[in-house]
Design an enzyme around this catalytic site. Sequence first.
Site, PDB file in Angstrom:
ATOM      1  N   ASP A 195      -0.179   2.718  -1.007  1.00 26.90           N
ATOM      2  CA  ASP A 195      -0.486   1.298  -1.212  1.00 26.90           C
ATOM      3  C   ASP A 195      -0.102   0.448  -0.002  1.00 26.90           C
ATOM      4  O   ASP A 195       1.040   0.496   0.478  1.00 26.90           O
ATOM      5  CB  ASP A 195       0.258   0.798  -2.448  1.00 26.90           C
ATOM      6  CG  ASP A 195      -0.030  -0.655  -2.716  1.00 26.90           C
ATOM      7  OD1 ASP A 195      -1.070  -0.931  -3.331  1.00 26.90           O
ATOM      8  OD2 ASP A 195       0.765  -1.528  -2.300  1.00 26.90           O
ATOM      9  N   ALA A 196      -1.058  -0.340   0.465  1.00 29.67           N
ATOM     10  CA  ALA A 196      -0.851  -1.138   1.676  1.00 29.67           C
ATOM     11  C   ALA A 196       0.266  -2.162   1.490  1.00 29.67           C
ATOM     12  O   ALA A 196       1.075  -2.380   2.393  1.00 29.67           O
ATOM     13  CB  ALA A 196      -2.152  -1.827   2.072  1.00 29.67           C
TER      14      ALA A 196
END
Length: 301
Positions: free
Chosen positions: A254-255
């Site tokens: 997840d960024a």
Amino acid sequence: MDIKNSIITIKEPPLFSFEECIWFLDRNYDDCAHIVKQNAVWKALQLGEEQYLLKIYEKDNIINIEVLVGSVNTKSKKHIEGFITEWFDLNYDLAPFYNTLKKDKQLAYMYNDFYGLRLMGIPDLFESLCWCIIGQQINLSFAYKLKRKLVERYGTKLEYEGSSFYIFPDFKTLANASTEELKDMQFSAAKASYLISTAQAFEEGKLNKNILKTLPDVESRHNLLTSFRGIGTWTANYVLMKTIRDPNSIPHGDAGLFKSLINHNIIEDKKDTKNIKLFFERYKNMESYIVIYLWRSLAVR
DNA sequence: CACCAGGCGATTT
DNA sequence: AAATCGCATGGT
């Protein structure tokens, strides 16, 4: 109907902040799933055959649920109570998480700054999966924009006192949508196809919340989810966190998670898998909660 | 202009 | 098995 009968109340658990919870629902984005204003949240939802509009607010440590649209009887009252309890994660004991958090040098401030924030869930599995597919690889502002287009086109609109409230489309409707329609609405060809095939999986009975809940462990749930096209490890873990409420799900890759870990000097960069692993070992079986608090830290009041 | 966003599957090495 | 690519579009 007696006005009094249309208000359902739930006592708040300890370590709870209604204000912090409902602020997180939008955090300055534009989520069509609800309207947050004046210390209250308006939420439209489908329960069985009937549509409801709820106004949820806090008064004297009691959550008040005003049923603005829809009939209240013993059965629906229980249903609504259950929905709110699940949505706000009211049955979860935050004490062990806070004990660990307070010992964390870098993150202890979150105990004060985000006190009482719960893991605001997405109780509906189909909605949850669609939201993930929409959000894959694009920035959140654009993702909310796409979601709004989808919901306004295929969902159900409820009008109340001049405002519009939307219920997420059901899988039957989306199963019959065409990729061309979705592409015209700025969905990529891949996303359009994932959304429709996911809807079809629900329609064919291959996937639903009960099937997932019946599986014995988080690994088998993860494996079933990722066997569908468009559902990768990130989406599977997001859904296990927000919908199935597995306490130990991490949306790997997840960024926002990377960004937050970098901001707090916990990792050097995205490839620092060693320190990511070490970090989450401190939050064994509360991984989902620390992820939510890390995401919360990215938003500005 | 390049590069990244709450990734994923397909293709190439 | 691991690295690379394309995707739709907005923000920086």
